[in-house]
Design an enzyme around this catalytic site. Structure first.
Site, PDB file in Angstrom:
ATOM      1  N   GLU A 204     -33.021  38.624  27.176  1.00  0.00           N
ATOM      2  CA  GLU A 204     -33.983  39.736  27.230  1.00  0.00           C
ATOM      3  C   GLU A 204     -35.416  39.205  27.362  1.00  0.00           C
ATOM      4  O   GLU A 204     -36.247  39.802  28.058  1.00  0.00           O
ATOM      5  CB  GLU A 204     -33.907  40.583  25.951  1.00  0.00           C
ATOM      6  CG  GLU A 204     -32.534  41.133  25.622  1.00  0.00           C
ATOM      7  CD  GLU A 204     -31.704  40.184  24.762  1.00  0.00           C
ATOM      8  OE1 GLU A 204     -31.688  38.970  25.052  1.00  0.00           O
ATOM      9  OE2 GLU A 204     -31.067  40.652  23.810  1.00  0.00           O
TER      10      GLU A 204
ATOM     11  N   ASP B 258       1.738   8.340  27.461  1.00  0.00           N
ATOM     12  CA  ASP B 258       1.035   8.615  28.731  1.00  0.00           C
ATOM     13  C   ASP B 258      -0.246   7.801  28.869  1.00  0.00           C
ATOM     14  O   ASP B 258      -0.733   7.591  29.961  1.00  0.00           O
ATOM     15  CB  ASP B 258       0.653  10.102  28.825  1.00  0.00           C
ATOM     16  CG  ASP B 258       1.843  10.985  29.130  1.00  0.00           C
ATOM     17  OD1 ASP B 258       2.960  10.444  29.220  1.00  0.00           O
ATOM     18  OD2 ASP B 258       1.658  12.205  29.265  1.00  0.00           O
TER      19      ASP B 258
ATOM     20  N   GLY C 103       1.791  16.775  23.569  1.00  0.00           N
ATOM     21  CA  GLY C 103       2.990  17.090  24.318  1.00  0.00           C
ATOM     22  C   GLY C 103       3.698  18.324  23.775  1.00  0.00           C
ATOM     23  O   GLY C 103       3.108  19.155  23.099  1.00  0.00           O
TER      24      GLY C 103
HETATM   25  C1  AOF Z   1     -29.508  37.906  22.427  1.00  0.00           C
HETATM   26  N1  AOF Z   1     -29.728  37.488  23.692  1.00  0.00           N
HETATM   27  O1  AOF Z   1     -29.517  36.003  25.332  1.00  0.00           O
HETATM   28  C2  AOF Z   1     -28.427  35.552  23.324  1.00  0.00           C
HETATM   29  C3  AOF Z   1     -28.146  36.019  22.005  1.00  0.00           C
HETATM   30  O2  AOF Z   1     -30.092  30.178  17.603  1.00  0.00           O
HETATM   31  P1  AOF Z   1     -30.603  31.297  18.443  1.00  0.00           P
HETATM   32  O3  AOF Z   1     -31.883  31.846  17.965  1.00  0.00           O
HETATM   33  O4  AOF Z   1     -30.632  30.963  19.918  1.00  0.00           O
HETATM   34  O5  AOF Z   1     -29.573  32.519  18.258  1.00  0.00           O
HETATM   35  C4  AOF Z   1     -28.241  32.361  18.614  1.00  0.00           C
HETATM   36  C5  AOF Z   1     -27.505  33.661  18.384  1.00  0.00           C
HETATM   37  O6  AOF Z   1     -28.154  34.736  19.051  1.00  0.00           O
HETATM   38  C6  AOF Z   1     -26.090  33.624  18.925  1.00  0.00           C
HETATM   39  O7  AOF Z   1     -25.166  33.187  17.971  1.00  0.00           O
HETATM   40  C7  AOF Z   1     -25.863  35.087  19.306  1.00  0.00           C
HETATM   41  O8  AOF Z   1     -25.502  35.837  18.159  1.00  0.00           O
HETATM   42  C8  AOF Z   1     -27.227  35.541  19.761  1.00  0.00           C
HETATM   43  N2  AOF Z   1     -27.376  35.280  21.203  1.00  0.00           N
HETATM   44  N3  AOF Z   1     -28.682  37.203  21.620  1.00  0.00           N
HETATM   45  O9  AOF Z   1     -30.061  38.917  21.995  1.00  0.00           O
HETATM   46  C9  AOF Z   1     -29.241  36.349  24.168  1.00  0.00           C
HETATM   47  N4  AOF Z   1     -27.949  34.362  23.778  1.00  0.00           N
HETATM   48 ZN    ZN Z   2     -31.999  37.460  21.052  1.00  0.00          ZN
END
Ligand code: AOF
Ligand code: ZN
Length: 347
Positions: free
Chosen positions: A53, A205, A289
Site C-alpha cells: 500500500e 543417492d 525416500g
Molecule cells: C500489508 N501490506 O504489503 C505486507 C503486509 O515486518 P513487517 O513490518 O514488514 O511486517 C510483516 C507483516 O506485515 C507480515 O507478517 C504480514 O502480516 C504483513 N504484511 N501487510 O499491509 C503488505 N507485506
Molecule cells: Zn502494512
C-alpha cells in the site's frame, strides 16, 4: 468479471513480482483507482522494505494526488495494523482520507488478523472483504499454512516408474525423471524455504539438494539422520547451502552445518517441524525416500504432493513408491514421457 475482480487480479499479478524476495513475509499487491483509471500501483518488493500500500500511494503522480481521497484502494491482503519494520498501513490509508478499501483476504499473522480491518471500519472507511479470496489465499499458501497450522507448508515430491516404483530391487538409484522434469524440480527447490531427505536417501543417492537447473536461490537443506550415519563427505554437506541435521546424538555448529539434537523417545516429525517453525521456515519440499514421505502421509501432515511418473519405464521387483490415501488432483503437466500430477490435501 466485475471491476472489483478485475482490479484485484491486477493486485495478485503485482504481488507475484515480489516472489523470492519477501519471504517469510507474504506477497502483496495494491492498486489505487480513481473513477475508471488506475492512478497508483505497488507491491511488497523486499523483505523489511515498505509494504504494498505504501508503494502504491507513493507511485501516484503529482497531478493525481488531489484524487487520492476519492479513489478506491485495492489490496490483496488486509492492511497491517501493527508497528513492525514499517508503521501500520491501515493508519496511512486513514490519513490519506481514502473512503473505500477492497481487500482480497484477511491477514492470519497474529499481530494483524482482523485488526487492520477493524481500524479502517472504526475510522469510517467502507471495507469490502473477500474479493478473489480463494486466489489471494492460494497466492500466499505457505504464509497461511505457517500461521494457521503453526507448521511449515509441506510439499511431498517423488518420481516413480509406470508401475509405481521409486528405485530398483535393492534400492539402486535409477534415473526416472527426464531432463525437463528435472528443471521443474529445481524450480520447486528455488521456491521453497527448505528441502528435506531421510538418512537412506542421503546415503544411497548422495544428492546435493541444490538448485542448479533453475534461477534463484538454494533452499536450506534438512537431513533427518538419527544416528549420524551420513559421512560429512557426502554432497548434502557441500558448501553450496546451509544444512540442518536432526539427530539424537548432539547439538553443534560446524561451519554451514548445524546439528540439532532431538529426543529419541519422542516422535521425530513433530519435533523437527517445531524446530523448523521456530526458525521461521515456512515451507519444506520433502524429496524422499519412501519411508520419510510415507510418514508424512500416515500422519496426514502434508499440503501438496507432486508425483512425476515415467510412463515408459517399468521396474521389475522395484522398490515401491509412497502411496497417497487421500488428496485431490489439482494439476497435470505432461513433459514428454513424464507425467507430473499434483495433489492437494483437502482433508
Ligand atoms: C500489508 N501490506 O504489503 C505486507 C503486509 O515486518 P513487517 O513490518 O514488514 O511486517 C510483516 C507483516 O506485515 C507480515 O507478517 C504480514 O502480516 C504483513 N504484511 N501487510 O499491509 C503488505 N507485506
Ligand atoms: Zn502494512
Amino acid at each position: 468479471m466485475t471491476d472489483h475482480h478485475y482490479y484485484m487480479s491486477r493486485c495478485i499479478q503485482l504481488a507475484r513480482l515480489g516472489a523470492g524476495n519477501v519471504a517469510p513475509n507474504p506477497l502483496v499487491g495494491s492498486v489505487l483507482v480513481y473513477g475508471d483509471r488506475i492512478i497508483g500501483e505497488g507491491f511488497h518488493q523486499q523483505y523489511g522494505q515498505p509494504h504494498a500500500e505504501v508503494n502504491c500511494l507513493a507511485s501516484v503522480a503529482g497531478q493525481d494526488s488531489a484524487y487520492i481521497a476519492d479513489s478506491i484502494l485495492y489490496v490483496s491482503l488486509e492492511p497491517c495494523a501493527h508497528f513492525g519494520k514499517t508503521p501500520p498501513c491501515a493508519d496511512m490509508v486513514i490519513r490519506h482520507g481514502i473512503k473505500t478499501v477492497v481487500i482480497g483476504c484477511r491477514d492470519p499473522f497474529p499481530q494483524v488478523n482482523g485488526k487492520g480491518i477493524e481500524k479502517l471500519r472504526a475510522a469510517g472507511v467502507k471495507v469490502i472483504l473477500g474479493v478473489l479470496e480463494k486466489e489471494c489465499i492460494e497466492l500466499n499458501k505457505r504464509f497461511f499454512c505457517f500461521h494457521q497450522k503453526k507448521r511449515p507448508f509441506i510439499a511431498l515430491k517423488w518420481a516413480q516408474s509406470a508401475n509405481s516404483c521409486l528405485a530398483g530391487p535393492n534400492l539402486e538409484r535409477i534415473k526416472i525423471s527426464n531432463g525437463i522434469a528435472d528443471r521443474l524440480v529445481h524450480r520447486w527447490r528455488s521456491e521453497e524455504a527448505a528441502i528435506m531427505v531421510g538418512t537412506t536417501t542421503a546415503l544411497v543417492d548422495n544428492p546435493s539438494l541444490t538448485n542448479r537447473l533453475w534461477y534463484g536461490k538454494n533452499p536450506l537443506r534438512v537431513l533427518l539422520d538419527k544416528d549420524l550415519k551420513v559421512p560429512d563427505t557426502h554432497l548434502v554437506f557441500s558448501g553450496d547451502a546451509p544444512t540442518l541435521v536432526f539427530n539424537t546424538k548432539k547439538s553443534a555448529v560446524a561451519g554451514h552445518v548445524r546439528y540439532i539434537k532431538i529426543d529419541a523417545a519422542k516422535l521425530v516429525l513433530p519435533q523437527v517441524l517445531e524446530h523448523l517453525s521456530a526458525l521461521q521456515v515456512q515451507s519444506v519440499l520433502v524429496e524422499g525416500g519412501t519411508k520419510l514421505l510415507q510418514s508424512f502421509i500416515a500422519t496426514n501432515c502434508w499440503d501438496e504432493a507432486r508425483v512425476i511418473t515415467n510412463q515408459q519405464l517399468v521396474l521389475e521387483n522395484g522398490y515401491p513408491a509412497p502411496s497417497l490415501n487421500s488428496g485431490e488432483l489439482v494439476e497435470t503437466i505432461q513433459l514428454l514421457d513424464n507425467l507430473v500430477t499434483i495433489y492437494q490435501n483437502t482433508t
